[in-house]
Write an enzyme that holds these catalytic residues in place. Structure first.
Site, PDB file in Angstrom:
ATOM      1  N   LEU A 137       5.559 -22.573  16.772  1.00 33.43           N
ATOM      2  CA  LEU A 137       5.639 -22.236  15.360  1.00 33.43           C
ATOM      3  C   LEU A 137       4.222 -22.039  14.837  1.00 33.43           C
ATOM      4  O   LEU A 137       3.277 -22.687  15.309  1.00 33.43           O
ATOM      5  CB  LEU A 137       6.319 -23.364  14.569  1.00 33.43           C
ATOM      6  CG  LEU A 137       7.770 -23.692  14.929  1.00 33.43           C
ATOM      7  CD1 LEU A 137       8.248 -24.906  14.134  1.00 33.43           C
ATOM      8  CD2 LEU A 137       8.683 -22.503  14.683  1.00 33.43           C
ATOM      9  N   ASP A 138       4.066 -21.158  13.861  1.00 36.17           N
ATOM     10  CA  ASP A 138       2.757 -20.973  13.235  1.00 36.17           C
ATOM     11  C   ASP A 138       2.299 -22.284  12.611  1.00 36.17           C
ATOM     12  O   ASP A 138       3.118 -23.144  12.255  1.00 36.17           O
ATOM     13  CB  ASP A 138       2.828 -19.894  12.154  1.00 36.17           C
ATOM     14  CG  ASP A 138       3.200 -18.531  12.706  1.00 36.17           C
ATOM     15  OD1 ASP A 138       2.949 -18.296  13.902  1.00 36.17           O
ATOM     16  OD2 ASP A 138       3.750 -17.712  11.943  1.00 36.17           O
ATOM     17  N   LYS A 139       1.001 -22.421  12.428  1.00 32.13           N
ATOM     18  CA  LYS A 139       0.429 -23.641  11.865  1.00 32.13           C
ATOM     19  C   LYS A 139       1.141 -24.071  10.586  1.00 32.13           C
ATOM     20  O   LYS A 139       1.496 -25.241  10.416  1.00 32.13           O
ATOM     21  CB  LYS A 139      -1.063 -23.419  11.573  1.00 32.13           C
ATOM     22  CG  LYS A 139      -1.724 -24.572  10.836  1.00 32.13           C
ATOM     23  CD  LYS A 139      -3.161 -24.246  10.468  1.00 32.13           C
ATOM     24  CE  LYS A 139      -3.781 -25.371   9.634  1.00 32.13           C
ATOM     25  NZ  LYS A 139      -5.180 -25.039   9.232  1.00 32.13           N
ATOM     26  N   ARG A 236       7.817 -13.333   9.248  1.00 33.49           N
ATOM     27  CA  ARG A 236       6.839 -13.013   8.214  1.00 33.49           C
ATOM     28  C   ARG A 236       6.566 -11.518   8.158  1.00 33.49           C
ATOM     29  O   ARG A 236       6.519 -10.912   7.075  1.00 33.49           O
ATOM     30  CB  ARG A 236       5.547 -13.794   8.469  1.00 33.49           C
ATOM     31  CG  ARG A 236       5.741 -15.306   8.439  1.00 33.49           C
ATOM     32  CD  ARG A 236       4.543 -16.050   9.019  1.00 33.49           C
ATOM     33  NE  ARG A 236       3.344 -15.828   8.243  1.00 33.49           N
ATOM     34  CZ  ARG A 236       2.129 -16.199   8.641  1.00 33.49           C
ATOM     35  NH1 ARG A 236       1.954 -16.764   9.827  1.00 33.49           N
ATOM     36  NH2 ARG A 236       1.087 -15.981   7.863  1.00 33.49           N
TER      37      ARG A 236
END
Length: 326
Positions: A137-139, A236
């Site tokens: 997962l992205d930060k 996103r």
């Protein structure tokens, strides 16, 4: 240090003429073909007592000896960082990752990552590529992730992800009031000029996101998003491509847009939401060893609960004002 485990098998007569690496993938399905090929090249595979090459054709009936060599693959330092573990057994961890936690060490984040935390919880993960991580997962995206604790589990989970057999469901709060759900089917690749961004490109990799309305507000929508593929920044990028960027997404969302007549609380909440409003809420997969279904849910974090509460209150207040004018 390295650890070796010796396995044996016999090449079936029906395999005559096939490549050795392909046959080994059938004989030892718990290991990836690339890993088996590397062991062949390093001399850790013997066919009738002799070394061989990955492309060598088998005759059928040969005795195969495989020395499974487990060496340190991940050199990050273990750190005592708390982890919210939703499920664990000897084969897997399922983690609820908080927003702000980087998954892998890298430039700018040499420590303090999820990998560092995992190595503290299970030091044996240093024998696995990427400390057992099979997806990320992205930060600033929160939510559920599965981590393998053995090479067998990692190989099986990667295969499930490649076959699109893992159910990954997200909650996203996006800008604009959508009237229906749909599917974003648009290839994604690295942006041609900005290397920090991904972009929809005709020459990109296949990317499919299914989304449906969860809740509508005046000028925002809560969407349930399901990944069919797993490209970097996929949800996103797709939402921005549809002109409904995710709230708080500084990379793809552009300038902050405030609804007309927004309350001070809503304005403050939107201005103060400094990460993309994206949460991985459900993960379903087949257990990599038992084959039993595993379903884990990560509760919605407080910041997104607050955002949804304020959006509901804004919608309710304007609906009441509209009724009063009639």
């Amino acid at each position: 240090m390295s650890k070796t485990n010796c396995l044996t098998a016999q090449v079936p007569e029906s395999a005559v003429g096939r490549r050795l690496d392909a046959v080994l993938a059938d004989l030892f399905p718990e290991y990836s073909r690339s890993r088996l090929s590397a062991w062949i090249k390093s001399g850790d595979v013997l066919v009738d007592g002799a070394a061989a090459r990955p492309r060598d054709a088998v005759r059928g009936g040969e005795a195969v000896t495989l020395n499974v060599v487990e060496e340190v693959q991940t050199h990050a330092v273990a750190e005592d960082i708390p982890l919210d573990v939703l499920y664990e057994d000897e084969h897997v961890f399922v983690i609820n990752k908080p927003a702000g936690l980087v998954v892998h060490p890298g430039a700018g984040n040499p420590a303090g990552t999820m990998v560092n935390a995992l190595l503290h919880r299970d030091p044996a993960l240093d024998k696995l590529p990427r400390a057992g991580i099979v997806h990320r997962l992205d930060k600033d995206t929160s939510g559920v992730m599965v981590v393998a604790r053995t090479l067998v589990a990692q190989t099986a989970l990667v295969a499930q992800l490649s076959a699109r057999d893992v159910h990954r469901q997200y909650l996203a709060v996006v800008m604009g009031a959508l009237v229906s759900g749909g599917t974003a089917n648009a290839a994604i690749e690295r942006h041609p000029r900005d290397r920090l961004r991904m972009a929809v490109r005709e020459d990109g990799k296949d990317a499919v996101t299914h989304y449906r309305l969860r809740e509508r507000f005046r000028c925002h929508t809560a969407l349930e998003c399901r990944l069919e593929t797993g490209r970097t920044h996929q949800i996103r990028v797709h939402m921005a491509h549809l002109k409904h960027a995710i709230v708080g997404d500084a990379l793809y969302g552009g300038a902050l847009r405030l609804p007309k007549g927004a309350s001070e609380e809503l304005i403050a909440t939107l201005r103060g939401f400094k990460r993309q409003a994206l949460h991985a809420e459900v993960l379903e997969f087949k257990h990599p060893v038992t084959g039993e279904p595993v379903r884990c849910e990560a509760p919605l974090p407080e910041d997104m609960q607050q955002l949804l509460r304020v959006l509901r209150e804004d919608a309710a207040a304007h609906a009441e004002a509209e009724r009063a004018r009639r």
